[in-house]
Design an enzyme around this catalytic site. Sequence first.
Site, mmCIF file in Angstrom:
data_model
loop_
_atom_site.group_PDB
_atom_site.id
_atom_site.type_symbol
_atom_site.label_atom_id
_atom_site.label_comp_id
_atom_site.label_asym_id
_atom_site.label_seq_id
_atom_site.Cartn_x
_atom_site.Cartn_y
_atom_site.Cartn_z
ATOM 1 N N ALA A 35 -3.703 3.941 -2.222
ATOM 2 C CA ALA A 35 -2.963 2.617 -3.561
ATOM 3 C C ALA A 35 -3.108 1.234 -2.729
ATOM 4 O O ALA A 35 -2.786 1.078 -1.535
ATOM 5 C CB ALA A 35 -2.399 3.107 -4.657
ATOM 6 N N SER A 88 0.345 -0.837 -0.140
ATOM 7 C CA SER A 88 0.452 0.086 -0.136
ATOM 8 C C SER A 88 1.116 1.148 0.278
ATOM 9 O O SER A 88 2.128 1.275 0.458
ATOM 10 C CB SER A 88 -1.063 -0.085 1.440
ATOM 11 N N ASP A 89 0.282 2.426 -0.755
ATOM 12 C CA ASP A 89 1.091 3.084 -0.670
ATOM 13 C C ASP A 89 -0.091 4.790 -0.474
ATOM 14 O O ASP A 89 -1.247 4.683 -0.886
ATOM 15 C CB ASP A 89 1.857 3.380 -1.618
ATOM 16 N N GLN A 90 0.490 6.094 0.242
ATOM 17 C CA GLN A 90 -0.712 6.714 -0.213
ATOM 18 C C GLN A 90 0.425 8.388 -0.214
ATOM 19 O O GLN A 90 1.199 8.452 -0.237
ATOM 20 C CB GLN A 90 -0.678 7.445 1.141
#
Length: 212
Positions: free
Chosen positions: A121, A84-86
């Site tokens: 994401a 996950s990435d933001q």
Amino acid sequence: MQDSPSQAPRTGRPALILASSSRYRRELLERLRIPFETAVPAIDETPHPGETPEATALRLAAAKARAVAAALPAGASRALVIGSDQVATFDGRQIGKPGTHERALEQLQAMRGRDVLFHSALSVLDTATGQTDTVDVVTKVRFRDLPDAALDAYLRAETPYDCAGSAKAEGLGIALLEAIESDDPTALIGLPLIALTRMLLAAGYPLLETQA
């Protein structure tokens, strides 16, 4: 939960591995009451030149999952690896983690009274098939127009220097926000659980079944 990937749990379910060092994502995943392990992905998180915020978030989420999957020992049991990435953005600019009080204050000053988009994401990689499912959950946040003294007081109280956008919506940072628009309430914290549970169920993970 263990600190590094080893083998599938004895329940017969595939191992679940969170490819992240974030305590926020770990705490969110714990809400599902399922066994999982964590592993820190070794990747370069620098945005590519000309890359859109959505593209950056999706690429990094998938890269984190791939990096952790690639580090598993040969012959390891099936695992579902979660990356996950933001990325936060406004006025076409990406906003990262501030790291310091001064940079956090600059971020909040720039965003007050403004709408900010947070791209959260998510990527789930099935090591048995090599298939990866990815999604970008977008949250629109409107920041309140607060004076410098209030912003400074908030930062000193909560020190959110490891958060993109410098505001923890799950804590005191909610006082900085005028409105939140999202299909997934946990996306802003860093791990969209509605999307994740959908992806795990699609991969055959028995979230709501009693295991012997």
